[in-house]
Design a protein around this motif. Structure first.
Motif, short mmCIF file in Angstrom:
data_model
loop_
_atom_site.label_atom_id
_atom_site.label_comp_id
_atom_site.label_asym_id
_atom_site.label_seq_id
_atom_site.Cartn_x
_atom_site.Cartn_y
_atom_site.Cartn_z
N THR A 1 0.80 -1.22 0.00
CA THR A 1 0.00 0.00 0.00
C THR A 1 0.84 1.28 0.00
OG1 THR A 1 -0.04 0.08 2.39
CG2 THR A 1 -1.84 -1.12 1.32
N PHE B 1 2.03 2.58 2.61
CA PHE B 1 1.84 3.25 3.89
C PHE B 1 3.07 3.00 4.77
CE2 PHE B 1 -2.66 4.64 4.65
CZ PHE B 1 -3.09 4.53 3.34
N PHE C 1 6.34 11.79 2.07
CA PHE C 1 6.36 10.47 1.45
C PHE C 1 4.97 9.86 1.55
CE2 PHE C 1 10.57 11.32 0.97
CZ PHE C 1 11.24 11.53 2.16
N THR C 2 4.12 10.29 0.62
CA THR C 2 2.78 9.76 0.57
C THR C 2 2.82 8.32 0.08
OG1 THR C 2 2.55 10.47 -1.71
CG2 THR C 2 1.87 12.04 -0.01
N PRO C 3 1.75 7.56 0.30
CA PRO C 3 1.74 6.19 -0.21
C PRO C 3 2.03 6.14 -1.71
CG PRO C 3 -0.07 6.50 1.30
CD PRO C 3 0.58 7.85 1.14
N GLU C 4 1.51 7.12 -2.44
CA GLU C 4 1.74 7.08 -3.89
C GLU C 4 3.22 7.24 -4.22
OE1 GLU C 4 -0.95 8.62 -7.21
OE2 GLU C 4 0.49 10.26 -6.97
N LEU D 1 4.91 3.98 -3.51
CA LEU D 1 4.56 2.99 -4.54
C LEU D 1 5.27 3.28 -5.85
CD1 LEU D 1 0.72 2.56 -3.88
CD2 LEU D 1 2.52 0.89 -3.40
#
Lengths: 157, 795, 270
Positions: free
Chosen positions: B662, B664, B783-786, B789
């Motif tokens: 994810t 996260f 550092f967002t999940p996107e 990823l």
């Protein structure tokens, strides 16, 4: 155009009767009409929790309730719960553990914590964190608050 | 008030240390716990009027026409005002300082007159009987605009194809270059060169209490009293005086309880200046409180940087040189009076800070954009400098196959290398990097965590450990602002007064926003005078009452204000003993003050209660010798002089688990070792560190002001701008080292910003440590999940 | 941010309510947890708020012949604490823990959430996953609308003028049925980036929130025989709109992760 509606509510045990403009939310009513400035306004979106008060025994966001909706209800604020001593063990623990800095989130945080305390059962630190996850604090980093609530609910030293 | 149960002299402490070093609960927190504080919005005044602002919906537009006719008819409206009307009462300002060579900024008015340069800039003001009515009237203001080209992207701003201000040829507010020389040679002979580009998201402070000001002009006296949620009352007194044309001593600025500040509340805001001007114009008190939506649009932003950094390293792991290129985007104006050039300046001064290298080159550009203005916000520049440094250090360690802790040990400045001059020109008095590293590795059980990490990797659980060593600017001398011509005081004063009943009142020019300033002053005063803690009352934040000083910023409260309190306390004690010696007819040297009594210094026998001393001094001076006058009110000041900035050091660690499905990031734990000199109240220091760490975590994982291509703020509300909440935060372990500064008797350095300075770098390094085996790396905060990823090539 | 002016009425009977809600510029107010912030932000300018929280009979939870009927005015907290819901509609019980925070749950209602139909809301996806029925009252009487036809578009439902949501009826969990609710949000209580209400009964139903203007029933994934087939089918079922922080393909990826986690949970032996 006067839309004012008459409402009768109890605030910290005392009956209050007023004509209130429907658009005024509960925390503005408490602060502006009744001078109970202990409940704070942080966002008026319902997200920060600074306005948390108790209505008919349950915590609510004071900015997300119209004052007229409190007609017939019992409203309790930080001032009332301080004077009645209901919050005294939490307040003492918060004080001793420095679980507050600027104090702006504190009334709302205490109201939220009190609801957890009133449930009567032991809780984990994670459950405490989850319960207060709707109360924004920018100053403390939350840990001392969790410690203070943990101490009062679970009786740790 | 609760009585301090702790002994005046804690076991193991020196007799004259008193309360210094004790975790005493804050006396002034009681009122906050009961909702009985007095924040500016809580105050009530007769004829109080309320201001609301009409703000530009466009990022850049000429104001062609403003039509107030409907607004003026709205119920409860007292007046509606444009920029020209307010300019008659408030002079404009230009935010430049002489020591930032070449800095430029256009003149700024309280309300924009010709054009608006950012979405949210105040353009007109409504004053009404209530805030609600003022907002109703604002909604009725009609405006005609001519949209102008918008500059949003910092690279485009630097390129300068579209120049925002017609009087300039470019969009450069300030640029700086620094070169020790020998940098290219160092890179040429290096065995390894590592290079990275880091991006830092734009932040806003989100103080829970909105900015608040209540200005009360008295026309009969030509005097202005301003109740202002400000960190620097004297600075504001000077500014209101000069810009509103009121003699300085006729202006009184009072800071009541403040609901969080973090630097957001130390700057001059056009809407606040307009509010004060309107009070003068209307001859009645006027209040303005920024609501949450306008806070997002107009509270200063900070930290938007793009930095390219290179580091030259030998194959043995020795850092040889740093080379950096920093670009930062501010708003259309430099902010008054501290300027918006300081944050970038700090990045240049501080990058590479903990390390021994000698070669350094930096290039920095601060560019105007049509986004909200930016200025100093907690830890100013440090979060960026530390993240860059610690990020590139970890990259080098990875390339060379050296453990990150070991790599740091090889390069940290030795604990006995002081005093030390750093390649950027800054000077260190005495730091303790190695001691801090040792304490951190021990406290966190570094070896154990590395083993745990390894074992879990085998099970496809990706945990990371990140370190961040840091230095921090505290207790600044006039070198920060004064030398540039700013009327910002780097000295502070404390007045201590013995009351007749033996209590002591402390008046100090440093201010309180919840960090515990008043508590530590009480501890210092009690210790210095010899009274118990509950005998002390502290008053801060009132220019009419306290000595003149700088207020709170740059982590200076304990070190500078505390020293003034200590000096005044010792002087008061001496004066009290002078009185006592007259009353008791004993030598001053035979006496001391201990636990609210005058005692025989040798035998500790009580000779007289302080209440008795007060009674005689104030009410029966006829019983004292003819030529003797009691002086039981003493004022002392303090300015740090030997070092331009008193640097502290620290090191943090973050332990995370990355969900590689994810993206996260779960924060498992955080550690913070800090050396801030003498610690007056460990509990308060810990909470400052923790609060700072959480703000830094916000930087690393959550917070970013997002702007669209037309300069519209896209996430300016509490649901979309993500601030850290309790559910996602880790427990934070704090440990202290004390290397006192010799510039003061107290020896205290500052600590308020340290947590924020180191946390983003530590979390970034932890995330990258977790991702390293997967060949992924993140360099753009948050550092967002996107973003995680994407680094993992999963999206 | 102060709300614009509006009138307020609190009807004591359904007849009174029906008349009021048909007035021009009238809006229904129940818990107010979504309506009032929009008023505070001046995003909404109603003439009249009709407070329906005083109407009798709309706040009960009742299990009757295999159907759990939950009144529109049942608050999230009541729902969370209800034994009937925990036992017979466990999907809802799992979902409610994700709704905001306690102070909001104490006021927010099932009916309010269903009537607003926020694409990131938890309940609409649960209604669709369980094939629940929305009960609507008007002065013409009662009308039933299946979840499938109730959610029509972005904040658009099948509520007709003069109607209020009175209750929602959920089939009680049968013996071999299982359900799981999963959600991904940056912080506890935030609006979901994406969520999945999964129900396995006679057939499988995977319903996503945050993946479209309404809750999205992933038909092909639901009909797939294996997890791998289901994951592959998902990209044909979903074309999630991007949000401020997540591109469409990020949301699609996350939807796949939730699918896999739900499948794994639901496949575990009882």
């Amino acid at each position: 155009m006067d839309h004012a509606v008459e409402a009768t509510l109890t605030v910290n045990g005392k009956e209050v009767r007023r004509r209130i403009e429907p658009r005024m939310h509960l925390v503005d009513f408490l602060r502006e009409e009744l001078g109970l400035t202990g409940s704070h306004i942080g966002c008026e979106h319902g997200v920060c929790g600074a306005c948390t008060v108790r209505v008919d025994g349950q915590i609510v966001r004071g900015c997300l309730m119209l004052a007229v909706q409190a007609d017939g209800c019992a409203v309790e604020t930080i001032e009332g719960l301080s004077d009645s001593q209901e919050l005294s063990s939490l307040q003492k623990a918060f004080h001793e553990r420095n679980a507050l800095q600027c104090g702006f989130c504190t009334p709302g945080m205490l109201m939220a914590a009190q609801e957890l305390l009133a449930k009567g059962s032991r809780v984990s630190r994670d459950e405490i964190r989850t319960h207060i996850s709707g109360n924004y604090c920018r100053c403390t980093g939350y840990q001392a608050i969790v410690d203070a609530i943990d101490e009062v609910i679970n009786g740790k030293g | 008030m609760a009585k301090a149960e702790l002994p005046l002299h804690a076991p193991g402490t020196q007799l004259d240390k008193g309360y210094i070093g004790q975790s005493v609960p804050r006396p002034n927190a009681q009122r906050l716990l009961q909702g009985r504080g007095a924040f500016t919005d809580d105050l009530r005044f007769p004829r109080l009027a309320h201001a609301a602002f009409f703000r530009s919906p466009y990022a850049h537009a000429k104001i062609k026409k403003l039509d107030f006719s409907k607004a003026l008819k709205s119920e409860g409206v007292i007046g509606v005002f444009d920029g020209r009307a307010v300019a008659e009462y408030c002079k404009p300002w230009v935010a430049v300082l002489a020591h930032l060579k070449g800095i430029k900024s256009p003149e700024q008015h309280a309300l924009a007159i010709e054009r608006a340069c950012w979405q949210g800039e105040p353009v007109a003001a409504v004053v009404a009987e209530s805030r609600t009515q003022a907002e109703d009237a604002v909604a009725l203001i009609e405006a005609e605009w001519q949209e102008l080209p918008v500059v949003v992207d910092m690279e485009e701003a630097l390129e300068g194809r579209t120049v925002i201000h017609p009087e300039y040829e470019d969009n450069i507010c300030f640029r700086r270059e620094h070169d020790t020389g020998g940098v290219d040679e160092a890179f040429a002979k290096a065995d390894v060169v590592v290079e990275e580009t880091f991006h830092f998201g734009r932040h806003t402070g989100v103080c829970l209490e909105g900015r608040a000001i209540l200005a009360d002009y008295n026309a009969a006296e030509h005097s202005l009293t301003v109740y202002h949620a400000t960190q620097a009352p004297h600075m504001m007194q000077d500014i209101f005086s000069r810009h509103l044309g009121i003699p300085e001593a006729n202006v009184r600025v009072i800071a009541k309880d403040i609901g969080g500040a973090f630097g957001i509340k130390v700057h001059v805001y056009p809407d606040e200046m307009a509010t004060a001007a309107l009070s003068v114009m209307l001859r009645r008190p006027v209040k303005f409180v920024a609501d949450r939506l306008e806070s997002f649009l107009s509270d200063i932003h900070a930290r938007e940087h793009r930095v390219r950094i290179r580091m030259a390293v030998s194959k043995a792991g020795e850092i040889l040189a740093f080379d950096l290129d920093d670009l930062t985007a501010i708003g259309p104006y430099s902010v008054y009076p501290r300027t918006s050039g300081i944050e970038g300046n700090q990045v240049v001064n501080l990058t590479g800070g903990p390390y021994r290298h000698q070669k350094y080159r930096a290039k920095m550009n601060v560019v105007f954009t049509n986004k909200n203005v930016t200025c100093q916000y907690r830890a100013v520049g440090h979060p960026i400098a530390v993240a860059l440094t610690e990020g590139i250090v970890d990259l080098a360690a990875q390339k060379l196959g050296i453990d990150p802790a070991e790599f740091r040990r090889l390069n940290l400045i030795a604990d006995d290398a002081y005093p030390y001059t750093f390649p950027s020109g800054i000077k260190f008095e005495q730091l303790s990097h190695h001691k801090a590293l040792d304490l951190l590795l021990k406290t966190m059980n570094y070896r154990g965590l590395r083993e745990e990490q390894k074992a879990l990797r085998a099970k496809n659980i990706h945990r990371g450990i990140g370190l961040a060593a840091m230095i921090e600017v505290t207790n600044p001398s006039p070198a920060f602002y004064g030398v540039g011509g700013a009327r910002i005081s780097a000295q502070d004063g404390a007045t201590l007064r013995l009351e007749p009943t033996g209590m002591v009142t402390v008046l100090c020019s440093v201010t309180e926003q919840g960090q515990g300033t008043e508590a530590i002053f009480a501890q210092i005063a009690a210790s210095a005078v010899g009274v118990s803690l509950e005998k002390i009352r502290v008053i801060t934040g009132d220019t009419g009452v306290t000595p003149y000083g700088g207020g709170t910023w740059a982590s200076r409260g304990a070190g500078i204000g505390g020293e003034a309190v200590l000096l005044a306390g010792r002087a008061l004690r001496a004066n009290m003993l002078a009185v006592a010696s007259q009353i008791l007819k004993m030598e001053k040297a035979e006496l001391d003050i201990l636990n609210n009594e005058v005692v025989n210094k040798l035998t500790l026998e009580s000779k007289m209660a302080l209440a008795e001393l007060g009674r005689v001094a104030y009410f029966r001076p006829d019983t004292l010798p003819l030529d003797f006058q009691s002086e039981l009110t003493v004022t002392r000041h303090y300015t740090p002089r030997q070092y331009g900035f008193t640097f502290t050091n620290g090191i943090q660690a973050s332990y995370v688990e990355v969900d590689t499905d994810t993206g996260f990031v779960k924060l498992l734990k955080h550690w913070c070792v800090e050396d801030s000199g003498t610690v007056i109240n460990p509990m308060l220091v810990d909470e400052q560190l923790r609060g700072g760490v959480v703000q830094g975590i916000g930087a690393a994982l959550y917070e970013e002001c997002l702007y669209g291509p037309d300069g519209q703020l896209l996430n300016g509300n509490m649901a979309d701008y993500l601030v850290p909440m309790s559910g996602e935060m880790p427990d934070i372990v704090c440990a202290h080292i004390e290397t006192p500064t010799r510039q003061s008797q107290l020896g205290a350095k500052g600590v308020g910003e340290a947590g924020t300075a180191g946390a983003p770098g530590a979390v970034m390094n932890a995330v990258n440590d977790a991702l390293a085996p997967l060949g992924a790396r993140v360099t753009a905060m948050p550092f967002t999940p996107e973003r995680v990823l994407k680094a993992l090539k999963k999206v | 941010m102060k709300a614009p002016a509006f009138a307020y009425k609190k009807p004591r009977s359904l007849e009174e309510a029906f008349e009021l809600i048909e007035r021009p510029g009238a809006k229904v107010l129940a818990g107010g947890q979504s309506l009032i912030p929009s008023l505070n932000m001046r995003l909404s300018q109603p003439e009249l708020l009709v407070d329906i929280t005083g109407l009798p009979g709309l706040a009960e939870i009742r299990l009757d012949r295999g159907v759990v009927r939950i009144g529109a005015l049942v608050t999230h907290t009541q729902l969370e604490n209800s034994e009937e819901v925990r036992t017979h509609v466990p999907l809802l019980h799992q979902a409610v823990a994700h709704i905001a925070h306690p102070a909001i749950r104490n006021r927010g209602t099932l009916g309010g959430s269903v009537a607003l139909a926020d694409p990131a809301a938890e309940y609409p996806a649960c209604l669709l996953a369980l094939d629940a029925t929305v009960v609507l009252y008007s002065h013409s009487g009662e009308r039933l609308a299946g979840a499938g036809e109730f959610f029509k578009g972005l904040f658009e439902t099948d509520i007709r003028p003069g109607e209020i949501v009175a209750a929602v009826e959920f089939p009680a969990l049968k013996k071999d049925e299982r359900s799981v609710f999963l959600e991904l949000a940056r912080r506890h209580g935030d609006y979901a980036i994406i969520g999945l209400a999964a129900h396995w009964g006679a057939d499988r139903r995977f319903v996503y929130l945050g993946a479209g203007a309404t809750p999205v029933f992933a038909a092909r994934a639901s009909g797939a025989k294996t997890l791998e087939q289901a994951r592959n089918a998902l990209k044909e079922d979903l074309d999630p709109p991007a949000d401020l922080y997540n591109a469409s393909k990020t949301k699609l990826h996350l939807a796949g992760v939730l699918l896999e986690r739900a499948w794994t949970t639901l496949s575990k032996p009882h």
